[in-house]
Enzyme design. Structure first.
Site, PDB file in Angstrom:
ATOM      1  N   ARG A   1      11.795   2.374   3.377  1.00 37.66           N
ATOM      2  CA  ARG A   1      11.066   1.774   4.487  1.00 37.66           C
ATOM      3  C   ARG A   1      11.939   0.667   5.030  1.00 37.66           C
ATOM      4  O   ARG A   1      12.418  -0.179   4.287  1.00 37.66           O
ATOM      5  CB  ARG A   1       9.762   1.185   3.974  1.00 37.66           C
TER       6      ARG A   1
ATOM      7  N   HIS B   1       6.523   7.058  10.874  1.00 40.93           N
ATOM      8  CA  HIS B   1       5.919   6.867   9.562  1.00 40.93           C
ATOM      9  C   HIS B   1       5.311   8.226   9.195  1.00 40.93           C
ATOM     10  O   HIS B   1       4.102   8.388   9.140  1.00 40.93           O
ATOM     11  CB  HIS B   1       4.839   5.782   9.646  1.00 40.93           C
TER      12      HIS B   1
ATOM     13  N   ARG C   1       0.837  -1.200   0.000  1.00 41.92           N
ATOM     14  CA  ARG C   1       0.000   0.000   0.000  1.00 41.92           C
ATOM     15  C   ARG C   1       0.872   1.251   0.000  1.00 41.92           C
ATOM     16  O   ARG C   1       0.738   2.129  -0.845  1.00 41.92           O
ATOM     17  CB  ARG C   1      -0.891  -0.012   1.233  1.00 41.92           C
ATOM     18  N   THR C   2       1.800   1.310   0.963  1.00 41.15           N
ATOM     19  CA  THR C   2       2.674   2.480   1.062  1.00 41.15           C
ATOM     20  C   THR C   2       3.568   2.581  -0.174  1.00 41.15           C
ATOM     21  O   THR C   2       3.815   3.674  -0.688  1.00 41.15           O
ATOM     22  CB  THR C   2       3.525   2.389   2.343  1.00 41.15           C
TER      23      THR C   2
ATOM     24  N   LYS D   1      23.168  -8.825   1.183  1.00 45.48           N
ATOM     25  CA  LYS D   1      23.612  -9.181   2.530  1.00 45.48           C
ATOM     26  C   LYS D   1      25.105  -9.001   2.750  1.00 45.48           C
ATOM     27  O   LYS D   1      25.534  -8.629   3.811  1.00 45.48           O
ATOM     28  CB  LYS D   1      23.186 -10.617   2.871  1.00 45.48           C
TER      29      LYS D   1
END
Lengths: 358, 358, 358
Positions: free
Chosen positions: B139, B172, B89-90, B118
């Site tokens: 994010r 957020h 969604r974000t 990694k």
């Protein structure tokens, strides 16, 4: 003129890289690559033209007007990025290069998505991409696949160009290009790359990067190469044999500090333990003397440059990151410019961009 | 003027959010954020400017000509969406905001693709992105990473802005922005947001959304806050302490129906059981009285609004979905507008867009 | 005129496909689809209009100017590709169609990314997409979901169109469209599709492709259909019943060679063993006589065409790939053209494109 449409696959497959080169050139008579498959396609003239075009693109992109001009040159084309062997860095760099030129893109970039192709041959998959896109940028663990598809597509009704973004253990031609471009840029106002000393350090046995760059440097005059590695990861014999054959000056050493003192450029590499056998032999090797830190920085000349293909682990200490001679960040960005130049050239836009009004 | 280039990381890291705020502003003297990291960067003036710009963008976008104008303003820029903690969604909302402004984008958005990084530090990964892109929207589950990278990039040769799209449990900021924008829009022709009563209901302990919105509401005058939750998920003490310190009126309650009667806006939230310990304590809590259904709808005033950050489970019954007071669908779309406004503002385009001819 | 806003879901759900068709048309009175959900929406007039528009788009795209014109027609729109059931071929084809028309896109295309939506209903997910995008292209294993969402969105404040890119076992309307378009193109300068003989071969029981194409062919005059399959995978009774009801001529056979001799087009299909039960019954079936190879190629008439929805396994030998009658590669590319035509038509651009100056 040699064309892929005039030669059977079985015969083409058996040629040496030097013999294959002309078949991969543009069909309008220009010797620039149409399909870009291996570093041996780049001779000095091609390297110089691509570096010049990269410089031009980088300059044009500085203004908004210039950036919009660049976005117009290939805005009617679409590129497919087919990365069956994931690599976000290489993926993003090619993506950004496409976007700079206005190409829209599609992608398959992870095992999960591409597994669904399992029922069909990779050849069919790639022909599928050629149905929807105007260029295929591919990375694959399968050696020779890019070459096969270049031949297949050239003999089909959709002869779209292939750009090899890394295949198996052996070829990663655009990495070699960006390394050369970084060296050329680093010395361009300081007398050029001819006559310089380049030090390679780290895992020289298994890095395809070193192999390709060492080869491309033989296109320049009097570039001395120093190979610094633990015995177990020493530069392979065939690389040395190539240098011998071309009469290039080189040294094999285990002493990084002395090499740095002599160096114009130091090219550090990571231990490629992903190629270890099940015993994990890399862990047995003492690599402590093959790292670049504060001591090495102090020994490097004021015009020296430090390079690394990235990702790094601890081969270069983070304390070097802010030094103006640390060129590895810029090296990444150079990858975007030179790839944009290569793609533009593939579509025959070199002259148009060189001569545009921006 | 305070700049990230003038302060050591160790010192910056130790500052309070209020003290950090000026270092994250645009360097041209405007107090709008350049790096957007936490909700505490938004004071009332900034909120009003962003809401006004969102309204403007929303209006311009109604015509094809306007939409094409918007697509031109940042068509020379590229954004990287780095979502190491997935959230479609974000992700899609930020993507759409970039596309509205004409930016092309690259992305890393799932564990499979990003696992390959990694071997290298996240700091190196993000510096890689800064090589190819002009903005990084990120994010991450790692608290503080966005801040560290904002400092790092500001001190590098590619000082591209960072937009925090959610970090760890705490921040957020663009979710808080879209919540405020939804409230401002809901009451803009009805006397405004000052003096209203906002009810928060659900898991008030673990939702960062409630924390940020409660804070931002203190920028408005006389907004009363009512917190309705089961005892085990009650609003945390530090949120209450902030309200006390600012002299804001509030209530803590377990009675949703009474609160709805008093409410101008009801902000429902989901039980965040992903933060449960291994005993799954959420399942032990009786949440039946903390859901909004037909009964609550009947109690809500005609100008009241129902909000939810989504995704929802059963906190709001689907029978409410078609009610004109159900604002949660529009709230999502508001996220796209306010993010476009924030991005445009980051690149200094606020004035140009406000004054354009569309 | 029939509209989805005038009918309850429970009533709409119970209608036959024929009865549903008018509710899915454009609301401006044109009978072209607004929501495209099933192949039965396409009557002969619609097929002819879409084929003509595809031809036009294909022609316009030949010049850079034309391609740029096409990229302008929907450059103010954004499409969401929601593929909860992965299919890279169908995904890329729709993506390319959107890009041809200038649409920007967002996507959810693999299980890993979409799993995160688990907490919420699919209906809420799709409503989320409608907040950020102007069209939803969706592929889902869930039968009927596209229909439900078409109804939901038409009754919401964001009535964006739904394009079904494959749902469950039953519908894949754009695959049927591209098959028809390939047949129409193949015979367009040779007297047309009416009166032709089309052979279907392979797994005729479980392929939704055959079902849809067989149905659409009944829109043309005197097209004879020959179904060649092993007994266990024979064409289902309801397909035959439809042909009987429409008075269409057909044959059921196990003799591919004889069928090829009579064929104008041979439509080969793959054994769809993904629908096998746990015993893997497909492996028990002798499919050796249901493959197209050199022998069959020799029997096919000079104007005959070979089609396959791809991916193929060994149903068509690779020795056929270079034969001019092998239409399966072009068939894929036709998918891009007809999807672009369908999308353009959905947004009411058919006339504008047909009459543009390119």
């Amino acid at each position: 003129m040699k064309k892929l449409t005039d030669i059977d696959w079985e015969i083409f497959e058996g040629l040496s890289l030097e013999e294959k080169k002309p078949y991969l050139e543009r069909v309008d008579g220009d010797t620039m690559p149409y399909h870009t498959l291996f570093a041996q396609q780049f001779d000095r003239l091609i390297l110089e033209r691509l570096c010049a075009l990269s410089n031009r693109i980088r300059f044009i992109n500085k203004s908004k007007e210039g950036a919009l001009y660049l976005k117009s040159v290939l805005s009617h084309k679409r590129a497919m990025l087919y990365f069956s062997q994931p690599s976000s860095r290489t993926f993003l760099s090619h993506l950004a290069a496409c976007q700079l030129l206005g190409m829209t893109t599609g992608s398959v970039r992870d095992a999960a998505t591409s597994s669904e192709f399992k029922g069909e041959s990779r050849e069919d998959s790639i022909r599928t991409f050629s149905s929807y896109f105007d260029m295929i940028i591919m990375r694959s663990p399968e050696q020779g696949l890019a070459e096969k598809m270049a031949w297949e597509l050239s003999n089909s009704s959709r002869p779209v160009p292939i750009l090899n973004a890394g295949s198996g253990k052996d070829q990663h031609p655009t990495q070699a290009l960006l390394d050369i471009y970084t060296l050329v840029r680093s010395f361009e106002n300081k007398g050029g790359l001819d006559g310089r000393t380049v030090v390679f350090c780290g895992d020289l046995l298994r890095g395809r990067t070193v192999r390709s760059l060492s080869y491309l440097l033989t296109n320049f005059s009097d570039v001395k190469q120093i190979f610094v590695a633990p015995k177990a990861l020493r530069v392979p014999d065939d690389v040395i044999a190539t240098l011998d054959a071309k009469g290039v000056s080189y040294e094999v050493s285990e002493d990084l500090k002395s090499a740095v003192k002599a160096a114009d450029a130091v090219y550090m590499t990571r231990i490629q333990d992903e190629w270890d056998n099940s015993q994990g032999e890399s862990a047995q090797i003492d690599t402590s003397r093959f790292k670049f830190g504060a001591d090495e920085l102090a020994l490097l000349g004021p015009d020296g440059v430090i390079m690394h293909p990235l990702p790094r682990r601890d081969e270069i200490a983070t304390c070097c990151d802010r030094d103006p001679r640390a060129m590895y960040w810029r090296q990444m960005r150079n990858g975007m410019w030179i790839r944009a130049a290569l793609i533009a050239s593939t579509f025959g836009l070199e002259k148009e961009i060189m001569n545009c009004g921006y």
